[in-house]
Every structure is written in structure tokens, then in C-alpha cells.
Design a protein around this motif. Structure first.
Motif, PDB file in Angstrom:
ATOM      1  N   ILE A 257      -6.206  10.359   1.540  1.00 38.36           N
ATOM      2  CA  ILE A 257      -7.390  10.579   1.103  1.00 38.36           C
ATOM      3  C   ILE A 257      -8.000   9.877   2.624  1.00 38.36           C
ATOM      4  O   ILE A 257      -8.970  10.481   2.832  1.00 38.36           O
TER       5      ILE A 257
ATOM      6  N   GLN B 206      -0.349   7.916   0.522  1.00 36.31           N
ATOM      7  CA  GLN B 206      -1.971   8.499  -0.919  1.00 36.31           C
ATOM      8  C   GLN B 206      -2.385   7.875  -0.176  1.00 36.31           C
ATOM      9  O   GLN B 206      -3.475   8.691   0.211  1.00 36.31           O
ATOM     10  N   LEU B 207      -2.525   6.755   0.879  1.00 42.03           N
ATOM     11  CA  LEU B 207      -3.587   6.357   1.817  1.00 42.03           C
ATOM     12  C   LEU B 207      -3.888   7.094   2.574  1.00 42.03           C
ATOM     13  O   LEU B 207      -5.340   7.712   3.224  1.00 42.03           O
ATOM     14  N   ARG B 208      -3.138   7.484   3.456  1.00 42.09           N
ATOM     15  CA  ARG B 208      -3.506   8.951   4.085  1.00 42.09           C
ATOM     16  C   ARG B 208      -4.040   9.900   3.787  1.00 42.09           C
ATOM     17  O   ARG B 208      -4.879  10.706   4.452  1.00 42.09           O
TER      18      ARG B 208
ATOM     19  N   VAL C  34       0.724  -1.675   0.236  1.00 42.27           N
ATOM     20  CA  VAL C  34       0.029   0.152  -0.187  1.00 42.27           C
ATOM     21  C   VAL C  34       0.907   1.198  -0.145  1.00 42.27           C
ATOM     22  O   VAL C  34       1.739   1.069   0.193  1.00 42.27           O
ATOM     23  N   ALA C  35       0.179   2.774  -0.495  1.00 45.72           N
ATOM     24  CA  ALA C  35       0.763   3.614  -0.959  1.00 45.72           C
ATOM     25  C   ALA C  35       0.572   4.831   0.317  1.00 45.72           C
ATOM     26  O   ALA C  35      -0.524   4.917   0.286  1.00 45.72           O
ATOM     27  N   ALA C  36       1.143   4.094   0.971  1.00 47.75           N
ATOM     28  CA  ALA C  36       1.160   4.923   3.183  1.00 47.75           C
ATOM     29  C   ALA C  36       0.115   6.554   2.447  1.00 47.75           C
ATOM     30  O   ALA C  36       0.163   7.056   3.222  1.00 47.75           O
TER      31      ALA C  36
END
Lengths: 88, 88, 88, 88
Positions: free
Chosen positions: A15, A11-13, A7-9
Motif C-alpha cells: 500500500i 500488504q502494508l508495504r 499487521v500484515a507487513a
DNA sequence: TCGCCTGATAGTTGCC
DNA sequence: GGCAACTATCAGGCGA
């Protein structure tokens, strides 16, 4: 690069934080609405009736849209297509 | 003069319109949130899990533990054991 | 004979009525379920937790573990650690 | 005997099982409804229209009830009470 | 057949 | 504390 299993941390963060910010704003507005009702009540209005009025007005416009959708549906069922109003 | 039976129509109208305006704004934000989830999905994320993450972050951890304790109690009463989240 | 534009009115009516009857039955059962929860609450149970129990029992445990694994992955990506359900 | 901290396992189990049984019945009926739609479709009907018809019929009766409720509400707001039909 | 989207259902929160 | 409205989640149906 793709997701599951790495997971692309960042990008996730991003979002999650965007969602949280929007939800916060939404909550603020919900609170504002509550305030308006409270103020109305303080001025002697029956909030239950106001809620009903608001609901009915919304329902009316929804109903109008529904009528159009229904018409559209029937037209299609009859093999007729309404000439599209927007066009190239 | 007071309200029921001689209602201040202007004030009432103002109230209803303020509410409707706020509800519209709220809906706009709700739509924005939906958009973020849609974008996340388009980028390969599992939105269901993201919703869970958002929910967990919001949930006060004390409250969370309390609920888990009670759940655990009930599950044991039924002879069921929660699968351990940590594992070798 | 075929349908649109000459609809078999009787058959259509029968279909709609069958559906309505079934939906009524479904609603009756939904009400029964509500009653059971109400009774449970009256006996001192926490209905929120009971709902959770019911949900967990329904959920296939394989699927559950899969979800937990993914959730774990996301949480780690955000630098958060899930509180361990087992405890000293 | 009371609940939290010594849950009556048998009673709890009975509750959960009653709920599960009812939910199963509910699901069966939901499946029946699906079957009716499938049959209708097989007979050449447009299920989307049938769904709309069913929904509108439900909506109509709900609306009628709403009218009555609204009338009642206004009567109360005007300080008028409908003579109760049942009475001691 | 798969993915999207709408409609149904379940859960939460606020009012009475 | 119970009830009702609203919101969020989930599942099934539809279209590509």
C-alpha cells in the motif's frame, strides 16, 4: 486475517509503495505544468493572466455543474424527482 | 512580432490547453491515490496513520531531527516535556 | 404554518443574516490569529514550530500516545524504526 | 535578546496563550453557527439549501471582486494604468 | 447510531 | 522575504 495487533507487513508495504509511486507521478506532472508556465513566460506571456484564464475556465464548468446541482436540490425540496436518465 | 496588444491567439490557446490537459492527468492520479487509501481502509488499516507513515518516509531525516530539536527547545521553554516515544 | 412551498421569507432571511454575521465575526478572529503569528515571526520565532506546539497542547495526551503506538506498529511492520526523541 | 538558543520563555508563553484564547473564541462562534442551523432545521428548514444559499451569496461578492481584479490585470497587461485614486 | 463524504481549515510551496 | 495559490488534512453533517 485482521489488522491491529498483527499487521500484515507485506500488504502494508504494498500500500505504502503504491501511494509513493503515484505521488511521484503526480509530482512529475506538477513539474511539467510549471515548465509550461516557464516556457510561456519565456515567450513573453504574462503567466499571471494565463493562470487567471485557466482558473476562470475551470470555474465556469464547475459553475455549470453547480447550477444543475442547485436545480436538483430545489426539485427535491419541492418533492419533485427528476426522472433518472440512466435506468435498468 | 511580440505579445501584449496583438496576442498570438493560437499559441496562447495551445498553452492553455496543454495546461488543462496536464491538470486533468494530475487530478486522475490524485483520484487514484484516494482509491488506494479507500482500499486500505476497507482492509482495516487506519488511513490517518498510513498518511503519517508516508509523510515521515518522505521527510528527510536530518530535517526531521532539526525540527524536533527546535520543538524540544520551545516545549522546554514552556515547561512542557514531550512524552518519550520509547518506553519500558 | 409550515415551510417548503410557502416559505416564511422573513424568518429565512433572518436565519441567513445571522449566519453571515457570525461567519464574519469568525473571520475577524481568524485574522487576529494570523496577526499574532505575524507578530511572533517579526520577533524572531519560528511560526511553524509554534503551530506545532499549539497543536500538541490541544491534542489529548492519551490520544497522542495511542496514535504513537499504532504508528510504531506500522513502522515496525515496514522494518523502519522511529528515531528516538530523547538523545545522549 | 534573541531567540534560538535561549528562547524568551515568557514571551513565547504569552504568544501561545493569546493564540489559544483566540482559537477558543473562534470555536465558540463556530458552535453558535451550528446552533443556528440546528434551530433552522427544528423549524422545518432544509439546512442543506440554507448552506447553499449562504455559499452562493459569499461567492457572488467574491466574484464581483474578481471581475474588478481581472479588469485591472488586463489594463496593466495593455500598458494602461488606472489613475491611482490616492496620491501624494 | 455509524460510516462516508463533502466542505472548512491549516500547511506548504512557488511567485513577485 | 512577504504574499498568494494550491494541496492535504480534519471535522462536521448527512444518509443508510
Amino acid at each position: 486475517m485482521s489488522q491491529p495487533g498483527g499487521v500484515a507487513a507485506d500488504q502494508l508495504r504494498a500500500i505504502v509503495e503504491r501511494i509513493e509511486k503515484l505521488e511521484e507521478e503526480k509530482q512529475t506532472i506538477a513539474d511539467d505544468i510549471k515548465d509550461v508556465y516557464a516556457e510561456a513566460k519565456a515567450n513573453g506571456y504574462d503567466t499571471k493572466i494565463i493562470r487567471t484564464v485557466v482558473r476562470l475556465r475551470k470555474q465556469d464548468s464547475a459553475e455549470r455543474q453547480e447550477q444543475e446541482a442547485l436545480l436538483d436540490l430545489y426539485m427535491h425540496a419541492l418533492g419533485m424527482v427528476l426522472p433518472d436518465t440512466s435506468e435498468t
